[in-house]
Design a protein around this motif. Structure first.
Motif, PDB file in Angstrom:
ATOM      1  N   ASP A 128      -0.207  -1.750   8.964  1.00 11.98           N
ATOM      2  CA  ASP A 128      -1.339  -1.283   8.680  1.00 11.98           C
ATOM      3  C   ASP A 128      -1.320  -1.183   6.983  1.00 11.98           C
ATOM      4  OD1 ASP A 128       0.580   0.660   7.801  1.00 11.98           O
ATOM      5  OD2 ASP A 128      -0.007   2.258   9.436  1.00 11.98           O
ATOM      6  N   THR A 129      -2.173  -0.617   6.385  1.00 14.10           N
ATOM      7  CA  THR A 129      -2.278  -0.671   4.828  1.00 14.10           C
ATOM      8  C   THR A 129      -1.023  -0.412   4.373  1.00 14.10           C
ATOM      9  OG1 THR A 129      -4.735   0.356   5.132  1.00 14.10           O
ATOM     10  CG2 THR A 129      -3.460   0.420   3.217  1.00 14.10           C
ATOM     11  N   SER A 130      -0.294   0.522   4.691  1.00 11.67           N
ATOM     12  CA  SER A 130       1.051   0.725   4.199  1.00 11.67           C
ATOM     13  C   SER A 130       2.072  -0.384   4.350  1.00 11.67           C
ATOM     14  CB  SER A 130       1.562   2.190   4.686  1.00 11.67           C
ATOM     15  OG  SER A 130       2.271   1.925   6.005  1.00 11.67           O
ATOM     16  N   ASP A 131       1.867  -1.062   5.285  1.00  7.86           N
ATOM     17  CA  ASP A 131       2.778  -2.449   5.306  1.00  7.86           C
ATOM     18  C   ASP A 131       2.509  -3.403   4.480  1.00  7.86           C
ATOM     19  OD1 ASP A 131       4.306  -1.554   7.828  1.00  7.86           O
ATOM     20  OD2 ASP A 131       2.407  -1.244   8.681  1.00  7.86           O
ATOM     21  N   PHE A 132       1.108  -3.798   4.051  1.00  9.85           N
ATOM     22  CA  PHE A 132       0.673  -4.306   3.263  1.00  9.85           C
ATOM     23  C   PHE A 132       0.983  -3.977   1.750  1.00  9.85           C
ATOM     24  CE2 PHE A 132      -1.803  -6.182   6.624  1.00  9.85           C
ATOM     25  CZ  PHE A 132      -1.798  -7.463   6.347  1.00  9.85           C
ATOM     26  N   GLU A 133       0.947  -2.568   1.389  1.00  7.41           N
ATOM     27  CA  GLU A 133       1.525  -2.133   0.368  1.00  7.41           C
ATOM     28  C   GLU A 133       3.115  -2.510   0.158  1.00  7.41           C
ATOM     29  OE1 GLU A 133       0.020  -1.195  -2.321  1.00  7.41           O
ATOM     30  OE2 GLU A 133      -2.021  -1.419  -1.343  1.00  7.41           O
ATOM     31  N   ARG A 134       3.770  -2.395   1.023  1.00  9.43           N
ATOM     32  CA  ARG A 134       5.394  -2.696   1.054  1.00  9.43           C
ATOM     33  C   ARG A 134       5.407  -4.161   0.861  1.00  9.43           C
ATOM     34  NH1 ARG A 134       6.957  -1.404   6.028  1.00  9.43           N
ATOM     35  NH2 ARG A 134       6.846   0.868   5.458  1.00  9.43           N
TER      36      ARG A 134
END
Ligand code: 4NP
Length: 162
Positions: A128-134
């Protein structure tokens, strides 16, 4: 100096790495360093980056919407000085198509950048979005370190056989 970011699909991690590298290199005045990206798989060839990758990069001030995916080819080992792979499987797959004597140009991005020994950039594709941020945090940390190192050494070609 020519750098190629490599992942599996060339729509998430490696275009994000390419965008981060381009931004950090340009900010450091290192516009003579060439950047590109490619995937070990060709399923997404011709496509723009994943919309979540584009949105994430845009949130960090970097436009990767114009990039288009392509498959890694053997001649990339001739042209580029370093092939910066997101994970170990990408590294194995890339080296498998390397011309004789050039396989060691393929390295792990986070390791080569000095961010994390043998570190991998996890695939955010099914996340999800948090994975892309990581992912962005990791590839941008690598891009920062690489820009500083090239800026310090001004090395134009760093990979040479003795
Ligand atoms: P990437 O992510 O390697 O970071 O571009 C992926 C994108 C697409 C697929 C796998 C990983 N795929 O299987 O289609």
């Amino acid at each position: 100096m020519k750098l190629l970011a490599v992942c599996l699909g060339n729509i998430c991690r490696s275009p994000m790495a390419e965008g981060a590298l381009r931004a950090r290199l340009d900010a450091a005045g290192l516009d003579w360093v060439e950047t590109d990206s490619a995937g070990t798989g060709g399923w997404h060839a011709g496509e723009a980056p994943d919309r979540r990758a584009i949105a994430c990069a845009r949130g960090h001030g970097v436009d990767i919407g114009g990039l288009r995916a392509r498959k890694l080819k053997a001649s990339d080992f001739e042209y580029f000085d370093w092939l910066l792979c997101a994970d170990v499987q990408n590294l194995i797959d890339a080296r498998r198509i390397a011309p004789i004597g050039l396989a060691e140009k393929a390295v792990l991005l986070l390791d080569w950048a000095g961010v994390e020994p043998e570190g991998e950039v996890a695939d955010p594709y099914y996340g999800d979005t948090s994975d892309f941020e990581r992912t962005w945090t990791e590839v941008d940390a690598a891009a920062q370190r690489i820009a500083v190192r090239i800026g310090n050494t001004q090395e134009r070609v760093s990979w040479e056989r003795p």
